[in-house]
Design an enzyme around this catalytic site. Sequence first.
Site, mmCIF file in Angstrom:
data_model
loop_
_atom_site.group_PDB
_atom_site.id
_atom_site.type_symbol
_atom_site.label_atom_id
_atom_site.label_comp_id
_atom_site.label_asym_id
_atom_site.label_seq_id
_atom_site.Cartn_x
_atom_site.Cartn_y
_atom_site.Cartn_z
ATOM 1 N N GLU A 474 0.835 -1.193 0.000
ATOM 2 C CA GLU A 474 0.000 0.000 0.000
ATOM 3 C C GLU A 474 0.876 1.252 0.000
ATOM 4 O O GLU A 474 1.563 1.542 0.955
ATOM 5 C CB GLU A 474 -0.904 0.008 1.241
ATOM 6 C CG GLU A 474 -1.726 1.278 1.388
ATOM 7 C CD GLU A 474 -2.376 1.413 2.759
ATOM 8 O OE1 GLU A 474 -2.897 2.500 3.035
ATOM 9 O OE2 GLU A 474 -2.338 0.445 3.540
ATOM 10 N N ASP A 547 -1.372 -1.048 5.742
ATOM 11 C CA ASP A 547 -1.266 -0.477 7.087
ATOM 12 C C ASP A 547 -2.218 -1.177 8.052
ATOM 13 O O ASP A 547 -3.270 -1.689 7.650
ATOM 14 C CB ASP A 547 -1.590 1.018 7.049
ATOM 15 C CG ASP A 547 -0.566 1.811 6.254
ATOM 16 O OD1 ASP A 547 0.529 1.262 6.024
ATOM 17 O OD2 ASP A 547 -0.862 2.955 5.864
ATOM 18 N N ASP A 549 -4.539 -0.304 9.931
ATOM 19 C CA ASP A 549 -5.622 0.585 10.348
ATOM 20 C C ASP A 549 -6.861 0.253 9.533
ATOM 21 O O ASP A 549 -6.879 -0.709 8.750
ATOM 22 C CB ASP A 549 -5.208 2.048 10.177
ATOM 23 C CG ASP A 549 -4.780 2.383 8.748
ATOM 24 O OD1 ASP A 549 -5.010 1.541 7.843
ATOM 25 O OD2 ASP A 549 -4.228 3.470 8.529
ATOM 26 N N ASP A 551 -8.260 1.881 7.010
ATOM 27 C CA ASP A 551 -8.033 1.993 5.569
ATOM 28 C C ASP A 551 -7.253 0.798 5.034
ATOM 29 O O ASP A 551 -7.525 0.281 3.942
ATOM 30 C CB ASP A 551 -7.267 3.282 5.259
ATOM 31 C CG ASP A 551 -8.177 4.506 5.317
ATOM 32 O OD1 ASP A 551 -9.405 4.312 5.220
ATOM 33 O OD2 ASP A 551 -7.662 5.618 5.475
#
Length: 695
Positions: A474, A547, A549, A551
């Site tokens: 990402e 990541d 998180d 997202d």
Amino acid sequence: MTAATAEKATDDPHGYSARHLSVLEGLEAVRKRPGMYIGSTDSRGLAHCLWEIVDNCVDEALAGYCTHIGVTMHQDGSFEVVDNGRGIPVDIEPKTGLAGVEVVMTRLHAGGKFGGVSYTASGGLHGVGASVVNALSARVDVEVDRDGATHAISFKRGLPGEFATPGPEGRFKKKSGMRTIRKVAKKTTGTRVRFWPDLQIFIKDATVEQSLVMDRMRQTAFLIPGLTIDVRDERGEEVVEDTFRFDGGISEFCSYLAKDAEIIDVLRLQGRGHFTETVPVLDDQGHLTPTDVERDLEVDVALRWGTGYDTVTKSFVNVIATPKGGTHVQGFDRALVRVLNEQLRATKLLKNGDENVIKEDILEGLTAVVTVRLPEPQFEGQTKEILGTSAATRIVQQVVGRELKKVFDNPPRGQKQPLRAVLEKVVGAAKTRIAARTQRDNQRRKNALENSALPAKLVDCRTADDRSELFIVEGDSALGTAKLARNSEFQALLPIRGKILNVQKASVADMLKNAECAAIIQVIGAGSGRTFDIDAARYGRIILMADADVDGSHIRCLLLTLLYRYMHPMLEAGRVFAAVPPLHRIELIKPKKGQDKYVYCYTDGELRKKLVEFERKGQRWKEPVQRYKGLGEMDADQLAETTMDPQHRILRRIRIEDAEEAAKIFDLLMGSEVAPRREFITAGAAELDIERIDT
């Protein structure tokens, strides 16, 4: 050149002079080159001979003089055709001094269909039908009932005379002229022709199938309402007989040809047109003079649409089948396309910007019989398979267009809704065609994409064995760190920018247009969808590295959706993984001997547990505890140690234990239906730990 030289050249065995030329007279040309007249010398050519004789009888029926035709296939291999028409003329033809029957049977291009007086519409045109059959037969017997008597004549391979015994091998006496064999009633007229095909011409296995004759005679009876045709086959162990008569004409023929359920009743479209044709005509001095002749062309069409998808179109000129179509079929097709497009626009089934429907859309489920009648039609070749009269296109288009428009503008009682159903069927066929074309274009685009060069942003590895791993990373910021952290021997990197397309909602075309999705398919190199070949995959493992998180979770979900829909075998084989990067890093103050200075925690629960443990042991740590917002915040050593080094990393293998349940979940979470997803979120809201929400 001297006389001696000329004589020497003439005698030269290797020379080429007038004495080498062959002049074929009369019917010799037919016997020398039969294929030119009947197409072939196999079963097809033999059947053509039978049709030539039958068509002469049919022409009498078209002219209104014949109501009955009989066709018999005898056990000895001969064929007999009988009609109750006017009978071939038996009086003397003044130019040749021969009886009319002898002229018709022995002279090419002789008959009653040239001047347009005897027949206004006929199947025979070139005057070679009966004479060609005569030339290619070992024996022909002709009997004509006319003027109160039965007149007879026989032929052996085209020569007139008389046989003393039955059969083609009997004793034969060459003799010109007719003979009278019996008296009949003055009103009795008709013609009987029996011919034995010449085995010197036709191949040994040539035969005329019973089913072929039955189909042809049935077809003819449909085309001439009120005509009775008897067929008798004596060649088998049992005699087979059948009679055909159809008063409904081509409307009945159309219903017979249709095999599917009807959407609309048979429509009958009729009309006529006129045209001028320049033809050579013999004058009183025997010279051919170009003359403008006025022609009438009658159009009669029957058609209906059914629920099926096959198209059946039969076309005829003066009841002669034209299996390869011609100008009349071109006019019919053009009229259909024009009228149907006008109606679709008028009813708003085709909107502004929509493509016009084409012939293939309209012909889906259509059964049609297209017939035209005109004097001296122009065909391409003696076999009459294609009509060439150019005016037929314009006249048929005008008649069919005008009459079909009347049907749509003023529908017959009870036909308004069926006509609407026809229009909807045509639109549906057009949409299917366009979708299929789009699918083909997408497949071509996909193949081109799969075979093109690898994207420049790929950071490839050196090995191609099962150890190789493709990290889908990402963001470009994480890519820079990952380049330093990876083992370039077997770890490849492909960065993606943000969130890729949700392919669960998108079409194949949209997916292939998306740069990120296209790059992933290219790099893996095994195709997509049905063409995906797992053995061709360039990497042993695919690892999704995003990541830690919300997202990042969403990006992983989008990537898994792409893999699930278009590279399903990779998931089934257990070759897809999710990297597990740490969420927190605890930096210890004065760590004890053997203790790492940095401790990584992958969840909030793990962090709390570690902090309680350190507090109990009196171990201090640096505040605040670092929380990684993304992979780009790690340095190369940290990323390698926690996420990429096979010795220390944690990977989650993505498995599909229940394919059906997995499909439902993907459709629920990523599909185009919003309501089920809203219900799922609402139902699960009470189970959510509010402290885990990043707000």
